[in-house]
Design an enzyme around this catalytic site. Structure first.
Site, short mmCIF file in Angstrom:
data_model
loop_
_atom_site.label_atom_id
_atom_site.label_comp_id
_atom_site.label_asym_id
_atom_site.label_seq_id
_atom_site.Cartn_x
_atom_site.Cartn_y
_atom_site.Cartn_z
N SER A 116 0.86 -1.29 0.09
CA SER A 116 -0.16 -0.03 -0.09
C SER A 116 0.75 1.34 -0.07
CB SER A 116 -1.02 -0.10 1.23
OG SER A 116 -1.81 0.96 1.08
N HIS A 117 0.70 1.90 1.03
CA HIS A 117 1.38 3.43 1.17
C HIS A 117 2.80 3.31 1.85
CE1 HIS A 117 -0.59 2.32 4.81
NE2 HIS A 117 0.37 2.94 5.42
N ASP A 280 -2.67 6.62 -3.09
CA ASP A 280 -1.47 5.84 -2.54
C ASP A 280 -0.95 4.72 -3.81
OD1 ASP A 280 -3.54 3.96 -2.23
OD2 ASP A 280 -2.67 3.10 -0.47
N ASP A 282 -1.31 1.41 -3.89
CA ASP A 282 -2.12 0.57 -4.55
C ASP A 282 -3.37 1.22 -4.99
OD1 ASP A 282 -2.67 0.97 -1.69
OD2 ASP A 282 -3.62 -1.09 -1.81
N ASP A 284 -6.03 2.61 -3.13
CA ASP A 284 -7.11 2.73 -2.36
C ASP A 284 -7.32 4.00 -1.55
OD1 ASP A 284 -5.12 1.82 -0.57
OD2 ASP A 284 -6.10 0.20 -0.03
N ARG A 285 -6.39 4.77 -1.32
CA ARG A 285 -6.30 5.93 -0.55
C ARG A 285 -6.57 7.16 -1.45
NH1 ARG A 285 -2.76 5.77 4.69
NH2 ARG A 285 -3.30 3.70 5.21
N LYS A 381 -11.91 0.17 -0.04
CA LYS A 381 -11.77 1.63 -0.24
C LYS A 381 -11.35 2.05 -1.66
CE LYS A 381 -7.53 2.26 2.49
NZ LYS A 381 -7.21 1.14 3.51
#
Ligand code: VG1
Ligand code: CO
Length: 555
Positions: A116-117, A280, A282, A284-285, A381
């Protein structure tokens, strides 16, 4: 090639999935057998009827180590009798796109390769996570099962063979395993086109009166952002930046906040851009900003919920079945729920807790303070969904009143609902011992009956506890989800240890304070929240126990 080979192995310690999958340094994942053990544990834990005969979606944010990991996954899936893999071209898939593809292809589940982030590259992080047939992250019952398998694993099954070429869209195979390589962007973007009114957004943006910039922070949303802003909305190249995915995110930290997306923040201010958004690693943010305006994620979900039926066709048609937020997220969305008559839920941190409510038809829009916003269109998300939701709101608001800015939308919201001031302090990679001690001594203080009713400076304690959640759908209980204090005036202080870090501990301190005094709506959140933050630091002895006198990131 198709004979199955059993490989002996030994358990590794610490393969416990955290808030969102297993995240470790690349150096750890690349130890012989490490990745294979964990993937075998996933395959052995897929709920009945299990891995044999299943269809799995595989892909990730393209970070360093993704390609060898996918090739191992292919060998393990063949060895475990998986019947088909749907893989994003070159192994690329944003997290929301995987969720969508699992659902639309009716797959058994998906294996996502992302941290992710967290930063990427040979010296940074990699991650693996399993999603279920509803497209959402595996619930704790499954992640606990995966962890149990990793503790006793002694062998895994593979089929040996050459690496599969993932660069071309189309069908191929690996021994008995069918492989379909798909365009990772197309289906997802056309799904967004069903949810939103692209025509309206396009004409709003093409008027040239409202300028935008999207920043993918070198993450996976680059090609998705280009498909949307340049191809769909017909905007110039200058409407996107950092949109070529890189294995190490250009050496940066692919976390869309005011610290790590500084180049976007600077561009918006210097070039006078009306709307800035970032996503981010991946995808999702999301972060939403405007000229002189930052949309706090807790406000963002509330504002989207407030406008949903007016501005977004998906909700105009299907209605809003309910809203939800994670426990540390501010209560702004609760106020919208109350006014609009929506059911409202408070769940622990992590998207996996929203899925059951969505599947049961009780939740449409939800969010986390950590720049996560989404809806029941998928079960993750969704960064770009949130960006397009905001563009929809702005297009609708400008139709009513031309010239409406991001800040105008915010101020109008505060006028109707008051403002929940909110901030989060992150202390990253602190010594685990100090962090655990901090939490333990706070919990002890909370347990003392005289704590309730006592005063921290001007704030009187109404309630203090370790958050525990009982899922209203399946009755499962999740304990130890964060230490919170609620004060008599409605303010809150929360302490949590992060479950996504890969080294040491990260302490998160969240503070919230409500005001309905219009003269305060414009104020800097940090100024208004300072008295609460000071009390939180004093009570927790953060400096004494961790040696830190400043947080790593303030949001
Ligand atoms: C953080 C956030 C949480 C989010 C999770 C995964 O978890 O606080 O709200 O769901 O990251 O986001 P933690 O345990 O570090 O606080 V992502 O974009 O990494 O999938
Ligand atoms: Co993410």
């Amino acid at each position: 090639m198709s004979s199955v080979k059993t490989v002996s192995t030994k358990p590794f310690e610490g393969q416990k999935p955290g808030t969102s999958g297993l995240r470790k340094r690349v150096k750890v994942f690349s130890e012989p057998h490490y990745t294979e053990n964990f993937v075998q544990a996933i395959l052995s834990s897929i709920p009945s009827p299990g891995a044999k005969g299943s269809t799995l979606v595989v892909g990730g944010d393209g970070r360093y180590f993704s390609v060898p990991a996918i090739q191992s996954i292919i060998r393990l899936c063949a060895g475990n009798g998986v019947s088909k893999l749907i893989i994003g071209q070159n192994g690329i898939f944003s997290t929301p796109a995987v969720s969508h593809v699992i659902r639309s292809y009716k797959a058994t589940g998906g294996i996502l390769l992302t941290a992710s982030h967290n930063p990427g590259g040979p010296n940074a992080d990699f991650g693996i996570k399993y999603n279920m047939s509803n497209g959402g992250p595996a619930p704790e019952s499954v992640t606990n099962q995966i962890f149990d398998v990793t503790k006793t694993i002694s062998e895994y099954q593979i089929v040996e063979g050459d690496d599969v070429d993932l660069s071309k869209v189309g069908e191929t195979s690996f021994g008995p395993l069918k492989i379909q390589v798909v365009d990772p962007v197309k289906d997802y973007v056309s799904y967004l086109g069903e949810i939103f009114d692209f025509g309206l957004i396009k004409s709003f943006l093409q008027s040239g009166k409202f300028t935008v910039r999207f920043d993918a922070l070198h993450g996976v949303t680059g090609p998705y952002g280009r498909a949307l802003f340049v191809e769909e909305f017909g905007l110039p190249e200058s409407s996107i930046q950092n949109c070529t995915p890189s294995e190490d995110f250009g050496g940066g930290h692919p976390d869309p906040n005011l610290t790590y997306a500084k180049s976007l923040v600077d561009a918006v201010e210097k070039e006078g851009i009306d709307f800035g958004a970032a996503s981010d690693g991946d995808g999702d943010r999301n972060m939403i900003i405007g000229k002189g305006a930052f949309v706090n994620p807790s406000d963002s979900v509330a504002i989207i919920a407030d406008w949903a039926k007016k501005a977004i066709p998906y909700f105009a048609k299907g209605g809003v079945k309910g809203v939800a937020r994670s426990m540390p997220t501010s209560g702004a969305v609760d106020r919208v729920a109350k006014k609009q008559g929506y059911e409202c839920f408070e769940v622990p941190t992590g998207w996996k807790f929203f899925g059951n409510l969505m599947d049961a038809g009780r939740l449409s829009i939800c969010g986390e303070e950590s720049f996560g916003t989404g809806s029941d269109h998928i079960r993750e998300k969704d960064g770009l969904w949130a960006v397009v939701a905001w563009l929809s709101i702005l297009a609708a608001a400008n139709k009513e009143k031309p010239g409406t800015s991001v800040n105008d939308v915010l101020q109008d919201f505060y006028k109707s609902y008051g403002r929940n001031f909110f901030s989060r302090y992150d202390y990253e990679e602190v010594d685990s011992k100090g962090a655990n001690e901090l939490m333990a001594q706070l919990e002890k203080k909370f347990a003392d009956p005289s704590f309730k009713g006592s005063k921290l400076g001007q704030f009187e304690v109404a309630e203090a506890d370790n958050f525990s959640y009982t899922d209203p759908i399946d009755g499962s209980v999740s304990k130890n989800q964060g230490l919170y204090i609620k004060f008599v005036d409605g303010s809150r202080i929360i302490f949590r240890l992060s479950g996504t870090g890969s080294a040491g501990a990260t302490i998160r301190l969240y503070v919230e304070k409500y005001s309905n005094d219009a003269s305060e709506f414009d104020a800097d959140a940090q100024v208004g929240l300072k008295p609460l933050i000071d009390e939180a630091l004093k009570l927790s002895q953060l400096k004494e126990l961790t040696g830190r006198d400043k947080p790593t990131v303030i949001t």
